[in-house]
Design an enzyme around this catalytic site. Structure first.
Site, PDB file in Angstrom:
ATOM      1  N   HIS A  73      79.759  33.754   6.505  1.00 26.98           N
ATOM      2  CA  HIS A  73      80.427  32.638   7.187  1.00 26.98           C
ATOM      3  C   HIS A  73      81.638  33.180   7.950  1.00 26.98           C
ATOM      4  CE1 HIS A  73      78.217  29.787   4.676  1.00 26.98           C
ATOM      5  NE2 HIS A  73      78.782  30.228   3.574  1.00 26.98           N
ATOM      6  N   HIS A  98      84.327  20.072   3.344  1.00 27.74           N
ATOM      7  CA  HIS A  98      84.935  21.293   2.794  1.00 27.74           C
ATOM      8  C   HIS A  98      86.414  21.101   2.462  1.00 27.74           C
ATOM      9  CE1 HIS A  98      81.396  22.498   5.184  1.00 27.74           C
ATOM     10  NE2 HIS A  98      81.195  23.328   4.182  1.00 27.74           N
ATOM     11  N   GLY A  99      87.120  20.341   3.345  1.00 22.11           N
ATOM     12  CA  GLY A  99      88.547  20.119   3.098  1.00 22.11           C
ATOM     13  C   GLY A  99      88.792  19.444   1.749  1.00 22.11           C
ATOM     14  N   ARG A 126      76.801  30.399   7.983  1.00 19.52           N
ATOM     15  CA  ARG A 126      75.502  31.071   8.145  1.00 19.52           C
ATOM     16  C   ARG A 126      74.390  30.033   7.927  1.00 19.52           C
ATOM     17  NH1 ARG A 126      74.453  28.911   3.913  1.00 19.52           N
ATOM     18  NH2 ARG A 126      74.341  29.821   1.823  1.00 19.52           N
ATOM     19  N   GLN A 169      79.004  34.844   1.618  1.00 17.54           N
ATOM     20  CA  GLN A 169      78.650  33.683   0.790  1.00 17.54           C
ATOM     21  C   GLN A 169      77.955  34.073  -0.503  1.00 17.54           C
ATOM     22  OE1 GLN A 169      77.118  34.507   3.633  1.00 17.54           O
ATOM     23  NE2 GLN A 169      74.942  34.667   3.152  1.00 17.54           N
ATOM     24  N   SER A 194      82.720  26.424  -4.157  1.00 17.63           N
ATOM     25  CA  SER A 194      81.756  27.079  -3.268  1.00 17.63           C
ATOM     26  C   SER A 194      82.356  28.323  -2.610  1.00 17.63           C
ATOM     27  CB  SER A 194      81.317  26.099  -2.178  1.00 17.63           C
ATOM     28  OG  SER A 194      82.349  25.992  -1.210  1.00 17.63           O
ATOM     29  N   CYS A 195      81.490  29.063  -1.950  1.00 19.62           N
ATOM     30  CA  CYS A 195      81.920  30.292  -1.268  1.00 19.62           C
ATOM     31  C   CYS A 195      82.992  29.991  -0.217  1.00 19.62           C
ATOM     32  CB  CYS A 195      80.718  30.971  -0.625  1.00 19.62           C
ATOM     33  SG  CYS A 195      79.639  29.843   0.293  1.00 19.62           S
ATOM     34  N   ASN A 196      82.781  28.952   0.589  1.00 16.31           N
ATOM     35  CA  ASN A 196      83.766  28.618   1.620  1.00 16.31           C
ATOM     36  C   ASN A 196      85.074  28.142   1.001  1.00 16.31           C
ATOM     37  OD1 ASN A 196      82.578  29.074   4.252  1.00 16.31           O
ATOM     38  ND2 ASN A 196      81.078  27.497   3.707  1.00 16.31           N
TER      39      ASN A 196
END
Ligand code: NAD
Length: 337
Positions: free
Chosen positions: A220, A194-195, A168, A301, A139-141
């Site tokens: 973000h 996310h981690g 966002r 993102q 993903s983007c993050n």
């Protein structure tokens, strides 16, 4: 020339299609759309061959006056790689369809990690994806965090990363997303997912994340704290990170205080759609206290995963080394501010 198709022509798909078309060693054979909406119309206006993702909706495209080159199976029969940019979860349903056409597939970060043989960022996982039939660009993050943590881990060792993500609420075109007047923990449970996703590409890095959603659409923001295995100076960290081609250290003199000015800068620089393919780190936020590093970074993102998709295609289909692929991608797109 690697022949590429894109299935799902939305926020990510249209950017990936443009990025493929910009590569000298790739050819975009077409894009598949489910509905004959404004994005389908813009694909035709850009000169891309348009395919219907569903054969039972051909009449809708005809009614909208949009010329079709065929249906998704026709596109799959004409490509070496399909990049699936459908909404999260749809990619997993498409997986067997791609395999039955003997086509390699790149999936996006909305899919579970087990959708593909390998999870991918160019910085962390190029060789893992070599020759794979299926790859998931994270993903983007996750992409933004992996690009940052990989050089830190190599240079100093990452003992523990703790990141708060202010996400966002939705992309600019997502009129149905929110919140519109609040900042909400999302998910409220800590640590967030996310981690673990970062660990699909950096398995050795210990990271905990917490996430909120804010009423903004542009980017973000990550508030990052990393306990390092060494005690570099802030300047040494700045120099290390400045050497990474997909990290942009915003100089204090630029006067960029947030996502609004970052996007304005990208547009003024002539970036398509105001896209920021690089992580954007505030140079003056980089601070070190003992072995603890702190910084703020922003991630666009809609854009940061786009060059990663291009490198994933090269890892799967060529024997080009990672540095050469990244350089080719960066030059073709204009990555590097
Ligand atoms: P999107 O909704 O903007 O675009 C998806 C497109 O796929 C739309 O045009 C939709 O009409 C089309 N579509 C829906 N069902 C389809 C089907 N069965 N066959 C073909 N096309 C179909 O979504 P997006 O934001 O581009 O996200 C795509 C993927 O990228 C998701 O996995 C998402 O998690 C991931 N991703 C999104 C972002 C982001 O911020 N937008 C960032 C990184 C990764």
């Amino acid at each position: 020339m690697t022949r590429v198709g894109v299935n799902g022509y939305g926020t990510i798909g249209k950017r990936v299609a443009d990025a493929v078309a910009a590569q000298p060693d790739m050819v975009l054979r077409g894009v598949a759309k489910r509905s004959p909406n404004h994005e389908a119309d813009s694909a035709v206006q850009r000169g891309y061959a348009l395919y219907a993702a569903d054969s039972d909706r051909l009449g809708e495209f005809e009614h909208a006056g949009l010329p079709l080159a065929g249906t998704l199976p026709d596109l799959l029969d004409s490509v070496d790689v399909i990049v699936d940019c459908c909404p999260a979860g749809v990619g997993a349903r498409n997986r067997e369809r791609y395999a039955s056409h003997d086509v390699r597939a790149v999936f996006q970060g909305g899919e579970a990690a087990n959708v593909a043989d390998a999870s991918f960022t160019a910085r962390t996982s190029f060789e893992t994806a070599r020759d794979a039939d299926t790859v998931r660009v994270v993903s983007c993050n996750t992409t933004g965090l992996a690009r940052l943590l990989a050089p830190l881990d190599e240079a100093y060792g990452v003992e523990k990363a703790r990141v708060t993500l202010v996400r966002r609420g939705g992309d600019p075109a997502q009129t149905d997303r929110g919140p519109i007047n609040d900042i909400v923990p999302d998910p409220a449970t800590v640590p967030s997912h996310h981690g673990p996703d970062v660990r699909t590409v950096l398995p050795e890095v210990d990271i905990d994340t917490a996430a909120l959603k804010a009423p903004v659409t542009a980017m973000h923001t990550h508030s990052v704290n990393v306990s390092l295995g060494a005690a570099p100076t802030a300047d040494e960290v700045r120099e290390l990170l400045a050497r990474e081609s997909r990290l942009f250290l915003i100089p204090e003199v630029a006067g960029i205080d947030g996502a609004g000015k970052l996007k304005e800068y990208a547009l003024d620089c002539g970036r398509p759609r105001g896209d920021l393919w690089e992580n954007c780190l505030w140079a003056e936020s980089i601070s070190v206290s003992g072995t603890d590093l702190y910084l703020f970074q922003n991630v666009h993102q809609e854009a940061d995963v786009v060059p990663e998709n291009i490198d994933a295609i090269r890892a799967m289909t060529t024997d080009i080394p990672v540095d050469e692929s990244v350089t080719r991608t960066n030059e073709a797109l204009g990555v590097g501010l």
